[in-house]
Design an enzyme around this catalytic site. Sequence first.
Site, PDB file in Angstrom:
ATOM      1  N   ASP A 173       0.649  -1.281  -0.169  1.00  0.00           N
ATOM      2  CA  ASP A 173       0.481  -0.508  -0.092  1.00  0.00           C
ATOM      3  C   ASP A 173       0.738   1.193   0.069  1.00  0.00           C
ATOM      4  O   ASP A 173       1.596   1.535   0.820  1.00  0.00           O
ATOM      5  CB  ASP A 173      -0.815   0.083   1.309  1.00  0.00           C
ATOM      6  N   LYS A 241      -7.251   3.229  -3.401  1.00  0.00           N
ATOM      7  CA  LYS A 241      -7.283   3.216  -2.190  1.00  0.00           C
ATOM      8  C   LYS A 241      -7.631   4.557  -1.512  1.00  0.00           C
ATOM      9  O   LYS A 241      -6.695   5.259  -2.100  1.00  0.00           O
ATOM     10  CB  LYS A 241      -6.426   2.524  -1.369  1.00  0.00           C
ATOM     11  N   LYS A 277     -10.378   0.198  -3.396  1.00  0.00           N
ATOM     12  CA  LYS A 277     -10.579  -0.315  -1.652  1.00  0.00           C
ATOM     13  C   LYS A 277     -10.660   1.372  -0.463  1.00  0.00           C
ATOM     14  O   LYS A 277      -9.765   2.036  -0.547  1.00  0.00           O
ATOM     15  CB  LYS A 277      -9.032  -0.532  -0.572  1.00  0.00           C
TER      16      LYS A 277
END
Length: 341
Positions: A173, A241, A277
């Site tokens: 991430d 995300k 996400k």
Amino acid sequence: MTQLIEAAGAAAPASRETAAVDVLGGAASEVNLRRFLHGLPGVDGVGLEARAAGLGTRSIKTSSKAWAVDRTIGLMDLTTLEGADTPGRVRSLVAKALMPDPSDPTCPRVAAVCVYGDLVDVAIDALGDAHVGRGGTIGVAAVATAFPAGRASLEVKLADVGDAVAAGADEIDMVIDRGAFLAGRYGEVYDEIVAVKEACRRPDGGYAHLKVILETGELKTYDNVRRASWLSILAGGDFIKTSTGKVSPAATLPVTLSMLEVVRDWYALTGERIGVKPAGGIRSSKDAIKYLVTVAETVGEEWLVPELFRFGASSLLNDVLLQRQKLASGRYSGNDYVTID
């Protein structure tokens, strides 16, 4: 966007770089990126928020709610990202991931645990045979690139990623350089994502999945969210995300809807599915089901799998388990349709 889709068709390109060239009409230069990103249609904020609000008011059958509750658990990334994290804390997190409800062995497991890179090996060891690398179903994600601010040199960021991948992280991430993005240095942001994607390469030639965190609360406008989403996908992100969870506002339904619309358009252009996400601020079963409905209505139910959709919201699990226990007790047995409470 309709003209782009008609021009490009739905054939999947050989690589993301090829797709970027096709979409941009040339190499990913600063000029081409700026022309494309600023040529995107402006976001109708009022319309976007109205669509999100409408999707959030749906009532669902009790049987559908039971499915949605279990699916929400299976799409979660359980997370601990604090300076005080210890190996013991990570092992406790993994124990929760393996058995979210100790009183009910039929409760599904979560999709992944997310930790700092220096604790990846602890998480993998604690997962044992449940780790995806050993034939299980739970992945280990590591935050990297000087998370959460991203204020470090590219050399430091890439070393951060490389260490996590070497430790066995299945997913990385990363955070984008919001300062560069907001200053309009799109080529710089693009090149950094490309470099991070390459740093995700494993010794066997495969890659850790790359989630690109936009930190939408700092981007301020829906137009910026749309541009950052496109930029992240063009550069090689496997997921986009919303947030680090360290900035408010974090995930919101309109922002997530905007990102899903980009993913939908990318799929129409290239035939490639990109994950989404939402992370931070999703605390109740009611909220989670709104997101599931929004995904299904925007990109299709085939996105409701861990490979394409995740919740980054550890505090969500307790409420979802409570709702699951209520459903199991038959609380809603006399009402075919329920309002999510």
